[in-house]
Design a protein around this motif. Sequence first.
Motif, short mmCIF file in Angstrom:
data_model
loop_
_atom_site.label_atom_id
_atom_site.label_comp_id
_atom_site.label_asym_id
_atom_site.label_seq_id
_atom_site.Cartn_x
_atom_site.Cartn_y
_atom_site.Cartn_z
N SER A 34 -21.83 58.33 -14.08
CA SER A 34 -20.78 57.47 -13.53
C SER A 34 -21.46 56.45 -12.61
CB SER A 34 -19.78 58.30 -12.72
OG SER A 34 -20.41 58.82 -11.55
N SER A 35 -20.72 55.46 -12.15
CA SER A 35 -21.31 54.46 -11.26
C SER A 35 -21.77 55.10 -9.94
CB SER A 35 -20.34 53.31 -11.00
OG SER A 35 -19.13 53.80 -10.47
N GLU A 36 -21.02 56.07 -9.45
CA GLU A 36 -21.41 56.79 -8.22
C GLU A 36 -22.70 57.57 -8.44
OE1 GLU A 36 -19.78 60.31 -5.27
OE2 GLU A 36 -18.34 59.25 -6.53
N GLN A 37 -22.82 58.25 -9.57
CA GLN A 37 -24.02 59.02 -9.88
C GLN A 37 -25.23 58.11 -10.06
OE1 GLN A 37 -22.39 60.98 -13.27
NE2 GLN A 37 -21.60 62.71 -12.08
N MET A 38 -25.04 56.94 -10.69
CA MET A 38 -26.13 55.98 -10.85
C MET A 38 -26.66 55.56 -9.48
SD MET A 38 -25.08 53.49 -14.02
CE MET A 38 -23.47 53.08 -13.39
N ASN A 39 -25.75 55.30 -8.57
CA ASN A 39 -26.14 54.88 -7.22
C ASN A 39 -26.87 56.01 -6.49
OD1 ASN A 39 -26.25 53.08 -5.02
ND2 ASN A 39 -24.43 54.02 -4.13
N GLN A 42 -30.23 56.72 -8.25
CA GLN A 42 -31.05 55.52 -8.39
C GLN A 42 -31.52 55.33 -9.84
OE1 GLN A 42 -34.11 55.97 -5.43
NE2 GLN A 42 -32.67 55.80 -3.75
N SER A 44 -30.25 53.57 -13.95
CA SER A 44 -29.42 52.57 -14.61
C SER A 44 -28.37 53.28 -15.48
CB SER A 44 -30.28 51.65 -15.47
OG SER A 44 -30.84 52.36 -16.55
N SER A 45 -27.44 52.51 -16.01
CA SER A 45 -26.33 53.09 -16.77
C SER A 45 -26.75 53.69 -18.11
CB SER A 45 -25.26 52.03 -17.01
OG SER A 45 -25.81 50.98 -17.78
N ASN A 46 -27.90 53.30 -18.63
CA ASN A 46 -28.31 53.82 -19.94
C ASN A 46 -29.26 55.01 -19.84
OD1 ASN A 46 -30.52 52.45 -19.01
ND2 ASN A 46 -30.93 51.34 -20.89
#
Length: 91
Positions: A34-39, A42, A44-46
Amino acid sequence: MQICPKTRIKFAIYLGHLVELATPEKELNVTMPSSEQMNELQISSNEPLFSVNKTTFNQKDQPIEYSHLLVRGDKMTYTIEAGQSYFKMNG
């Protein structure tokens, strides 16, 4: 968790009681972050994540412990040896 050297039975102290453990169940999946987990991680989305669920049961088949981990694929190794499996976190 500890193993009795004489009987080789796995046991743990749970809520002040000695509990004999059965074999834990482990479930390993791959998921997209998710976007929170990506942040938080650290990444990227892929970059897929390992989703690890583990439930430990007592000898009466009652669940006594549950854990859920989300781990970057480049930070974990999953090993299977003669009926046993374990996760190793890489640096």
